[in-house]
Design a protein around this motif. Structure first.
Motif, PDB file in Angstrom:
ATOM      1  N   GLN A   1       0.863  -1.117   0.016  1.00 61.59           N
ATOM      2  CA  GLN A   1      -0.036   0.175   0.078  1.00 61.59           C
ATOM      3  C   GLN A   1       0.928   1.432  -0.020  1.00 61.59           C
ATOM      4  N   THR A   2       2.074   1.279   0.866  1.00 61.81           N
ATOM      5  CA  THR A   2       2.833   2.413   0.930  1.00 61.81           C
ATOM      6  C   THR A   2       3.413   2.567  -0.413  1.00 61.81           C
ATOM      7  N   GLN A   3       3.977   1.623  -0.988  1.00 59.13           N
ATOM      8  CA  GLN A   3       4.862   1.553  -2.120  1.00 59.13           C
ATOM      9  C   GLN A   3       3.783   2.251  -3.314  1.00 59.13           C
ATOM     10  N   LYS A   4       2.640   1.695  -3.332  1.00 64.53           N
ATOM     11  CA  LYS A   4       1.688   2.354  -4.449  1.00 64.53           C
ATOM     12  C   LYS A   4       1.494   3.742  -4.025  1.00 64.53           C
ATOM     13  N   THR A   5       1.117   4.165  -2.873  1.00 62.08           N
ATOM     14  CA  THR A   5       1.138   5.607  -2.703  1.00 62.08           C
ATOM     15  C   THR A   5       2.144   6.531  -3.021  1.00 62.08           C
ATOM     16  N   LEU A   6       3.464   5.987  -2.720  1.00 63.69           N
ATOM     17  CA  LEU A   6       4.652   6.536  -3.240  1.00 63.69           C
ATOM     18  C   LEU A   6       4.699   6.848  -4.666  1.00 63.69           C
ATOM     19  N   LEU A   7       4.399   5.576  -5.153  1.00 64.57           N
ATOM     20  CA  LEU A   7       4.399   5.629  -6.893  1.00 64.57           C
ATOM     21  C   LEU A   7       3.562   6.887  -7.514  1.00 64.57           C
ATOM     22  N   GLU A   8       2.133   6.750  -6.642  1.00 59.48           N
ATOM     23  CA  GLU A   8       1.275   7.716  -7.367  1.00 59.48           C
ATOM     24  C   GLU A   8       1.760   9.052  -6.998  1.00 59.48           C
ATOM     25  N   ALA A   9       2.434   9.505  -5.836  1.00 59.84           N
ATOM     26  CA  ALA A   9       2.848  10.690  -5.738  1.00 59.84           C
ATOM     27  C   ALA A   9       4.018  11.167  -6.480  1.00 59.84           C
ATOM     28  N   GLU A  10       4.805  10.244  -6.753  1.00 63.65           N
ATOM     29  CA  GLU A  10       5.820  10.481  -7.997  1.00 63.65           C
ATOM     30  C   GLU A  10       5.209  10.549  -9.179  1.00 63.65           C
ATOM     31  N   GLN A  11       4.467  10.098  -9.565  1.00 60.15           N
ATOM     32  CA  GLN A  11       3.648  10.195 -10.817  1.00 60.15           C
ATOM     33  C   GLN A  11       2.959  11.660 -11.103  1.00 60.15           C
ATOM     34  N   HIS A  12       2.363  11.862  -9.974  1.00 65.17           N
ATOM     35  CA  HIS A  12       1.628  13.296  -9.734  1.00 65.17           C
ATOM     36  C   HIS A  12       2.597  14.369 -10.204  1.00 65.17           C
ATOM     37  N   VAL A  13       3.843  14.291  -9.271  1.00 67.24           N
ATOM     38  CA  VAL A  13       4.989  15.293  -9.268  1.00 67.24           C
ATOM     39  C   VAL A  13       5.313  15.161 -10.912  1.00 67.24           C
TER      40      VAL A  13
END
Length: 96
Positions: free
Chosen positions: A64-76
């Motif tokens: 879950q945390t890896q998915k959240t970090l990946l989504e944040a990175e993509q958003h940035v």
């Protein structure tokens, strides 16, 4: 093969319920929960069943945390791509 006691079954059901709830918790809460899981596992005071349940919970929290970090990175990356002069550079830690 040893029989599961009702206490073990209750523990397992509580963990399953908590795991299902993890899908909607914040990144910070998931990270904190993951740290607690690691602490409990490292303590060595858990039964095999409890340790396996904690390990499973830890894996789910990690995903879950890896998915959240990946989504944040993509958003940035998306935000930066809207700026004509923006240059995407991989993040690196400077050695001190």
């Amino acid at each position: 093969m040893p029989k599961l006691t009702s206490a073990s079954s209750d523990f397992s059901e509580k963990k399953k319920s908590k795991i299902k709830k993890n899908a909607s918790i914040s990144f910070e809460t998931a990270l904190n929960d993951l740290e607690q899981v690691v602490t409990r596992l490292e303590s060595g005071n858990l039964s095999l069943e409890e340790a396996l349940n904690e390990f499973e919970r830890g894996i789910k929290l990690t995903k879950q945390t890896q998915k959240t970090l990946l989504e944040a990175e993509q958003h940035v990356k998306i935000l930066l791509s809207d700026t004509p002069d923006a240059k995407l550079n991989p993040f690196t830690l400077d050695s001190e």
